[in-house]
Design a protein around this motif. Sequence first.
Motif: not given
Lengths: 165, 485
Positions: B197-201, B274-279, B402-407
Motif C-alpha cells: 500500500i505505502i510503497l507504490p504511493i 496538523l494540516a499538511i498530509p504527508c505523501s 495512526g498513533f504510530f504513523r498516520r499513513d
Amino acid sequence: MRKIAIVGSPNVGKSVIFNNLTGTYADVSNYPGTTVEVYRGKCKIGGEEFEVIDTPGMYSLLPISEEEKVGRSILLAESPCVILHVVDAKNLARMLMMTLQLLEAGMPVILVLNIFDEAEGLGIDIDLDKLAKELNIPAVKTVGTTGAGMDILRGKIEEHVKRFC
Amino acid sequence: MLKDFVKNIGYDDPLEIYLSKLEKLLGSEYGISKRAVSLLLLQEDEEIFELVKKNEGDKIGVISAIIREANSHYSNPLSYIISERRQGEASRITNSVMSVKEKGLFNFKETLSRLMMNPFIGGPILLAVMYYGLYKFVGNFGAGVLVDFIEKRIFDAHINPFMVDLVNRYLPYELLRDLLAGQYGIITLGARYAFAIILPIVATFFFAFAIIEDTGYLPRLAMLIDQLFKKIGLSGRAVIPLVLGLGCSTMATMVTRTLPTKRERIIATLLLSLAIPCSAQMGVILALLQNKPLGLLIWLGVIIGVFLFVGYLASKIMPGELPSFYMEIPPLRLPQLSNILRKTGSRLKWYLFEVLPLFIFASVLIWLGQITGVFGFLVKALEHPVRWIGLPAQSSVAFLFGFFRRDYGAAGLYDLKTAGLLSGNQLVVACVTLTLFLPCVAQLLMNIKERGIGVGIIMSTFILFFSFSVGYFVNLVLILSGINL
C-alpha cells in the motif's frame, strides 16, 4: 585526514560538486535551502584521501538564519586545508562579495565558477586568468551536472595542497 | 599559513583606524584572521562577541567601547557600510573580467517563469500541476493501479497464502503463528502495508515531486503564495518547508531551520504537524476518496480552512515582526532524469528504513497487546471518541495505528473501506480527522528535537483534541445539511 570544505550561497550547486568529488549522494534540488545539515564524505585526490564537507548555503560570513551559522562554525572550528567557494557564474558580482570576505578572513580559497553552461547561454564570458590574478587565488569553471571542469578542479586542489598544506 | 591568503580591501579612514585598534587588542587565535574577527565585531555579530568575550577576558570592556565609538561615527549601520565597500570592490573586479554579448531573443523560460508567479495565471498552473502530478499520477496510477496490482496479484494471491501455509506447517505454536501471519501479523499486515500500500504511493509521489523540485517551480510557487501567507504571519519562504511536508513532514520540519524567525519556525512546525498530509497519507486518502469527487473537495476545503484558520490564530497569539521576504529565484531548468531517479531512490530507501522497522514494531506491539489484553482495552477506549465523530467502532483500530504513523492508520481505513464498512460521509470524516490527527512518532520526536520538549508536547495535545473536534463538526454539518456522499 585533511579537510576540504564546500561553501557558498544557497542554490549554486554545492551538493552537486560534493557528489562529484565523493561519489556519494547528497540531495540535490533546484531551490535554495535543500541542504540544512552538514554532509561529510571522502575523496581521493593525487593519492591522498580527504574528508569533504558540504555545508548549508550562506550569503555571507555574517549569518542570519540558523542553518547559515552551521557553515561558519565549520570554517572556524575545523580549519579545512582547502575551501571551495562555489558560485553561480551568472551572478559573479554578487557572489564575489563573499569571496572577498573569505579572503579577508585568510581562508585558503579556490573559486569554483559553477553552472557555467547557463552563464554561456546568457552570452556571459569570464576571463579566468585575469580573475585568478585579481584575487590571487585559483579559479575554475565547472558544470556540476555534467561533471565538466571537475578534473581541472581536482588538479587545482592537488596543486594547492602541495603548496600550502 | 593564514597570511598566504589574506587579501585586504581597504575601508575608509575612521573604519580602518578602529579596525587596526581592535586587531591589536585581540590576543588569541580564532581560526580566521584578526581583521575578519574585528570586522564581525564591528557589525555586532553576537556569536563572535561572546567568543571574544570568553577569550579576551578583561579587554572586552575596551573592545566594546571601540565598537560603540566606531558605530557612533556613522549614521548607517556598519554592516551596511562594510557591505557597500565590498560590493564596490566585487563590481570592479567583475567588470574587469566579464564581458556580455547581448542576446535579444524572445526568452521562453523568462516568460513562463513570470506566468507562474502571476496571480491570475499562476493559480490555474498550480491546479494543473496538482491535478496531473498528484491526482492523476499519484492518486490514480500509484494508489489505484499499482496498489491494486501489488496487493491483489502479489500479496493476496501469492505471498500471504504461501506464508500462512508455511507458518501453519512448520510453526507448532499458535502464538508465534499469530505474530508472523495472523490478522495483524508482521508479514500479513506489517509487510503488506509497507510494500503493497505505502510503497507504490510514496514511490510515485517522490518521483513526481522530484520533477517539480528540479524544474525550479517551488520558489515561484513561494512568490505566488507570499501575499496569502503574509496574512497568516508567514513569509513566502515558509512555502518550501510546507510543500516539502507533502512529501514527508518529518524531513520538512527539519527544513524549517531555513526560516529566519523563531516565531515563523513554530507556526510552520504546527501547520506541518496538523494540516499538511504527508505523501503516504495523501496517497491513501486519494485512494479512499476515489470516485467521490465531492468528498475529496470537502476534505480539501476543510483541510485548507483549518490551515488558514490555525495559521491566522497562531500568528495572532504569537505577535511578532511581519517577516520580510527575500528569496533567490533560480532559473527554470529541465530536470535531469538521472538526478530524479537517484533522488527518488535515496528518499525511498530512507523512507523504507524508517518505516519498515516501525511497522514491524507495531505488529509486535499489537501482538503483545493482544496477549495481555491491552490492545482490546485501548481499542475499546478509543471507540468512544470514534463513535462521537460518527464512525463505526471498528475504525478505532485504524486510529490506534495512526498513533504510530498516520499513513499506517490511513492504510487501516483503506482495509475497512475495501470491506465495505464505511459510508461516504464516514469516509470523509475519517479522512479529515486522520489528516489532522497526531503526527507519526518520528515527527513527534523531530518536533521535540527542533522546537524543544515543551512546545512539542503542547502542540501534540492541542492537535489530539483539535482533530477530533473538527471531525465532530464536519460530521454534524454533513448530517444537518442532509448531504449523503
